[in-house]
Design a protein around this motif. Structure first.
Motif, PDB file in Angstrom:
ATOM      1  N   LEU A 217      48.728  47.502  33.153  1.00 56.20           N
ATOM      2  CA  LEU A 217      49.996  47.604  33.024  1.00 56.20           C
ATOM      3  C   LEU A 217      50.414  46.972  33.622  1.00 56.20           C
ATOM      4  CD1 LEU A 217      50.125  51.115  35.154  1.00 56.20           C
ATOM      5  CD2 LEU A 217      50.280  50.805  32.623  1.00 56.20           C
ATOM      6  N   GLU A 218      50.394  45.597  34.702  1.00 56.81           N
ATOM      7  CA  GLU A 218      50.952  44.299  35.038  1.00 56.81           C
ATOM      8  C   GLU A 218      49.850  43.674  35.204  1.00 56.81           C
ATOM      9  OE1 GLU A 218      51.219  46.830  38.869  1.00 56.81           O
ATOM     10  OE2 GLU A 218      49.380  45.997  39.592  1.00 56.81           O
ATOM     11  N   PRO A 219      50.595  41.842  35.389  1.00 59.20           N
ATOM     12  CA  PRO A 219      49.444  41.095  35.420  1.00 59.20           C
ATOM     13  C   PRO A 219      48.296  41.197  36.631  1.00 59.20           C
ATOM     14  CG  PRO A 219      51.651  40.602  35.209  1.00 59.20           C
ATOM     15  CD  PRO A 219      52.428  42.054  35.675  1.00 59.20           C
ATOM     16  N   THR A 220      47.224  40.879  36.781  1.00 55.00           N
ATOM     17  CA  THR A 220      46.414  40.460  37.926  1.00 55.00           C
ATOM     18  C   THR A 220      46.358  39.240  38.004  1.00 55.00           C
ATOM     19  OG1 THR A 220      44.264  40.254  36.479  1.00 55.00           O
ATOM     20  CG2 THR A 220      45.347  42.990  36.577  1.00 55.00           C
ATOM     21  N   PRO A 221      45.571  38.554  38.964  1.00 52.24           N
ATOM     22  CA  PRO A 221      44.812  37.250  39.489  1.00 52.24           C
ATOM     23  C   PRO A 221      44.176  36.794  38.336  1.00 52.24           C
ATOM     24  CG  PRO A 221      44.089  38.737  41.224  1.00 52.24           C
ATOM     25  CD  PRO A 221      44.671  39.788  40.040  1.00 52.24           C
ATOM     26  N   LEU A 222      43.743  37.953  36.857  1.00 48.36           N
ATOM     27  CA  LEU A 222      42.921  36.968  35.860  1.00 48.36           C
ATOM     28  C   LEU A 222      43.565  36.876  35.219  1.00 48.36           C
ATOM     29  CD1 LEU A 222      39.901  37.153  33.809  1.00 48.36           C
ATOM     30  CD2 LEU A 222      40.683  39.379  33.198  1.00 48.36           C
ATOM     31  N   SER A 223      44.910  36.979  35.029  1.00 46.55           N
ATOM     32  CA  SER A 223      46.058  37.195  34.074  1.00 46.55           C
ATOM     33  C   SER A 223      45.901  35.573  33.545  1.00 46.55           C
ATOM     34  CB  SER A 223      47.341  37.170  34.212  1.00 46.55           C
ATOM     35  OG  SER A 223      47.001  38.874  34.634  1.00 46.55           O
ATOM     36  N   ALA A 224      45.975  34.456  34.324  1.00 46.42           N
ATOM     37  CA  ALA A 224      46.133  32.620  34.459  1.00 46.42           C
ATOM     38  C   ALA A 224      44.998  33.329  33.440  1.00 46.42           C
ATOM     39  CB  ALA A 224      46.466  32.594  35.428  1.00 46.42           C
ATOM     40  N   SER A 225      44.715  32.955  34.048  1.00 47.33           N
ATOM     41  CA  SER A 225      43.151  33.031  32.936  1.00 47.33           C
ATOM     42  C   SER A 225      42.508  33.783  32.038  1.00 47.33           C
ATOM     43  CB  SER A 225      41.410  32.978  33.347  1.00 47.33           C
ATOM     44  OG  SER A 225      41.784  32.766  35.241  1.00 47.33           O
ATOM     45  N   ALA A 226      43.291  34.382  30.838  1.00 46.03           N
ATOM     46  CA  ALA A 226      42.809  35.473  29.999  1.00 46.03           C
ATOM     47  C   ALA A 226      43.771  34.494  28.896  1.00 46.03           C
ATOM     48  CB  ALA A 226      43.223  36.853  29.972  1.00 46.03           C
ATOM     49  N   ASP A 227      43.480  35.002  27.482  1.00 48.98           N
ATOM     50  CA  ASP A 227      44.067  33.987  26.788  1.00 48.98           C
ATOM     51  C   ASP A 227      45.644  34.634  26.357  1.00 48.98           C
ATOM     52  OD1 ASP A 227      42.567  31.580  25.597  1.00 48.98           O
ATOM     53  OD2 ASP A 227      40.921  33.847  26.185  1.00 48.98           O
ATOM     54  N   VAL A 228      44.977  36.337  26.358  1.00 54.10           N
ATOM     55  CA  VAL A 228      46.200  37.202  26.367  1.00 54.10           C
ATOM     56  C   VAL A 228      46.159  37.879  27.214  1.00 54.10           C
ATOM     57  CG1 VAL A 228      45.442  38.540  24.503  1.00 54.10           C
ATOM     58  CG2 VAL A 228      47.740  38.282  25.064  1.00 54.10           C
ATOM     59  N   THR A 229      47.608  39.063  28.077  1.00 49.57           N
ATOM     60  CA  THR A 229      47.412  40.222  28.752  1.00 49.57           C
ATOM     61  C   THR A 229      48.288  41.082  28.189  1.00 49.57           C
ATOM     62  OG1 THR A 229      47.114  39.111  30.837  1.00 49.57           O
ATOM     63  CG2 THR A 229      48.213  40.899  30.541  1.00 49.57           C
ATOM     64  N   LEU A 230      48.434  42.152  27.517  1.00 54.96           N
ATOM     65  CA  LEU A 230      48.098  42.947  27.152  1.00 54.96           C
ATOM     66  C   LEU A 230      49.027  44.346  27.967  1.00 54.96           C
ATOM     67  CD1 LEU A 230      46.724  44.085  23.576  1.00 54.96           C
ATOM     68  CD2 LEU A 230      48.659  42.321  23.747  1.00 54.96           C
TER      69      LEU A 230
END
Ligand code: OAD
Length: 247
Positions: A217-230
């Motif tokens: 539902l929202e960005p997390t600490p992983l989001s910066a490293s993920a290729d895409v956050t849906l």
């Protein structure tokens, strides 16, 4: 849905359709649409309960009846919960991938209820009673008032879940690490990605070349490293991703 999200979903569907090895990590958010409370944020499970009163080995040693009452209450709440479209989409995805490993932090059994087979339950299973003396494990017989006893030796049983300060089930982390290291695509669904060692598995997948796709539902600490956050509800996005594999 924005065009952008629709395009991202199509791209992820195409990547999954090409992938030989897919790994998936799930957290409490995937069960939220089934009515299971998440841990962090409003309505979180620990509201009204201090973690150290109900979810540590020390709490169980001090007051096993209190701890069992809490877990029987959690079991009772789960009796009416059913897998949602996100759980069902993952079970279908497993059928369509040459290799698919599902690693979950959830203890609710909803992935298995949806038909997922290759499930590693990193934090245990709330429907297991484990003997405190001989470590025999048995499936719970539903929600009962008395504290469960071991069918093998008669000693007090405890919930078969991982409490704060405890080790993960033997072999579970090793298996999960091998699976994510082999993955071409890793999905990370409905987890705040703050609890270790689970959170580090997506970074391990990334470092060994996987495309990391986060759904939250929202960005997390992983989001910066993920290729895409849906960004959105897993129960809406996951069925669309699986449908996009056929396009
Ligand atoms: P959290 O409660 O920390 O995080 C749930 C995540 O799901 C949040 O990031 C939400 O934004 C997201 N979310 C909520 N509803 C969603 C939806 N419908 N679709 C997509 N995302 C949604 O839960 P976990 O990350 O699973 O450990 O927590 C990890 C561990 O912390 C748990 O396994 C538990 C707890 O301590 C143990 O019990 C050992």
């Amino acid at each position: 849905m924005t065009d952008n999200l629709a395009q991202q979903i199509e791209r992820v569907g195409a990547q999954l359709a090409q992938a030989q090895v897919v790994a998936c990590m799930t957290g409490a958010g995937i069960s939220a649409e089934s009515g299971v409370a998440t841990f962090r944020g409003g309505g979180g499970l620990w509201e009204g309960h201090r973690v150290e009163d109900v979810a540590t080995p020390q709490a169980f040693a001090r007051d096993p009846e209190l701890v069992w009452r809490f877990y029987q209450m959690r079991r009772e709440g789960l009796l009416t919960c059913r897998p949602n479209p996100a759980h069902i989409a993952l079970a279908e995805l497993e059928q369509r991938c040459p290799r698919f490993d599902l690693i979950t932090q959830n203890v609710d059994g909803l992935h298995q209820a949806a038909g997922s087979r290759n499930v590693t339950a990193l934090h245990g299973d709330i429907w297991i009673d484990r003997c405190t003396a001989c470590t025999h494990e048995q499936r719970a017989v539903g929600v009962v008032a008395d504290m469960p006893r071991c069918a093998s030796c008669g000693a007090l049983a405890r919930p078969g879940i991982v409490w704060f300060g405890e080790m993960l089930p033997p072999g579970a982390l090793e298996h999960a690490a091998e699976a994510v290291s082999a993955a071409d695509v890793m999905l990370v669904i409905g987890t705040s990605s703050v609890v270790q060692p689970a959170a580090s598995l997506a970074l391990m997948a990334k470092s060994t070349g996987a495309v990391v796709v986060e759904i939250n539902l929202e960005p997390t600490p992983l989001s910066a490293s993920a290729d895409v956050t849906l960004l959105g509800q897993a129960g809406e996005i996951m069925p669309q991703i699986v449908a996009a594999m056929s396009q």
